[in-house]
Design an enzyme around this catalytic site. Structure first.
Site, short mmCIF file in Angstrom:
data_model
loop_
_atom_site.label_atom_id
_atom_site.label_comp_id
_atom_site.label_asym_id
_atom_site.label_seq_id
_atom_site.Cartn_x
_atom_site.Cartn_y
_atom_site.Cartn_z
N SER A 32 0.84 -1.18 0.00
CA SER A 32 0.00 0.00 0.00
C SER A 32 0.89 1.25 0.00
CB SER A 32 -0.96 -0.04 1.19
OG SER A 32 -1.97 0.93 1.08
N HIS A 79 -8.59 -4.66 -0.63
CA HIS A 79 -7.28 -4.08 -0.39
C HIS A 79 -6.58 -4.69 0.82
CE1 HIS A 79 -4.21 -0.94 -0.53
NE2 HIS A 79 -4.37 -0.76 0.77
N ASP A 105 -9.78 -4.40 -5.54
CA ASP A 105 -9.31 -3.38 -4.60
C ASP A 105 -10.10 -2.09 -4.81
OD1 ASP A 105 -7.83 -1.51 -3.08
OD2 ASP A 105 -5.98 -2.64 -3.39
#
Length: 302
Positions: free
Chosen positions: A174, A271, A243
């Site tokens: 991320s 995610h 996601d």
């Protein structure tokens, strides 16, 4: 009437200015979500670890864990053919021993049990750190601060522990993916792994705050798509079409900008849980990618 109209316009502009300044000031709280308490340690996960304290060049105290793999046996390359990517150097006998794990924008290192155990199951030691302001690390987070924190972790591994750069894989997830790209572009790791990340922060702002992103400039850039061109090691990018936090297209853009040799792996799921929902293929993909890397040099080879 003209005066009233002018006053209204001035008041509206002042209101927009105040809102803009407020949102500018709040941006760190909209991007970084650190938590201080550690709710577990690797010992609670059945893993051996070392509690690590180190400092950045500007003197910010950071905290991390060096978590030992249960056994070194899986670190040897498998005898199966290399099917990951044809343009990497053919595997030899020893692959990287250590992963520098750079987590996302929320929580702290004690919330990364699943990621850590997957990597240690692959026979890798894991050095996971908390950025400034997260967990037991000092300071407050910022873009340049996170870059400095990752650089300090790299120096700790390579200078304090004398681990060869070609024994280290830099892994970012991320927001940590952007930090990992910047670090890999400045150093020489064995490989770079980027999971569920983005090309630049502006792209995320355009997705989640399309109107505000047009009128309020970002305080942070995280331009991974520009920095990845300087990376000189094999790159693995993983992302899920499901996601909804970091759209799949942003991960694809980052992959397209990466130099060869590179590999893209499609995950499934959201995610935060996509890598778990993609098991066992997720772990198998990591294992195969590591098997396809050039052999890591061992100290005794010098």
């Amino acid at each position: 009437m003209l005066i009233k109209t002018a006053l209204f316009i001035v008041q509206a502009l002042l209101g927009l200015l105040i809102i803009g300044l407020l949102l500018w000031w709040l941006q760190p709280r909209m991007i970084f979500f650190p938590l201080a308490p550690l709710h577990a340690t690797p010992a609670d996960w059945g893993l051996d670890y070392e509690d690590v304290r180190f400092v950045t060049e500007e003197g910010v105290g950071l905290h991390g864990w060096l978590i030992r793999a249960p056994t070194r046996a899986p670190a040897k390359r498998s005898s199966r053919p290399n099917t990951v990517q044809p343009n990497t150097v053919q595997p030899s006998t020893v692959r990287p021993s250590t992963v520098l794990l750079l987590h996302g924008n929320a929580g702290n290192i004690s919330h990364r049990r699943d990621s850590v155990t997957i990597l240690t199951d692959l026979g890798l030691d894991v050095f996971i750190i908390d950025y400034r302001g997260y967990g037991q690390s000092e300071g407050s987070p910022s873009e340049q601060g996170l870059y400095a924190d990752a650089a300090a972790a790299w120096r700790w591994l390579t200078e304090t522990r004398n681990i060869e750069p070609q024994q280290i894989v830099v892994f970012g997830r991320s927001l940590g993916g952007a930090v990992a790209v910047q670090l890999a572009a400045q150093t020489g790791p064995a490989a770079l792994i980027v999971e569920s990340s983005f090309d630049r922060l502006q792209s995320l702002a355009d997705v989640h705050y399309p109107l505000l992103a047009r009128v309020i400039p970002l305080r942070y850039r995280f331009p991974a798509v520009e920095q990845i061109a300087a990376v000189r090691c094999p790159v693995l990018v993983l992302h899920s079409p499901d996601d909804r936090i970091v759209p799949y297209a942003l991960g694809q853009r980052l992959y397209e900008a990466a130099p060869e040799p590179k590999l893209f792996v499609e995950l499934r799921g959201g995610h935060n849980e996509g890598f778990l929902q993609s098991q066992p293929a997720y772990q198998q993909s990591l294992d195969a990618f590591l098997d396809g890397l050039p052999a890591a040099r061992r100290p005794q080879d010098d």
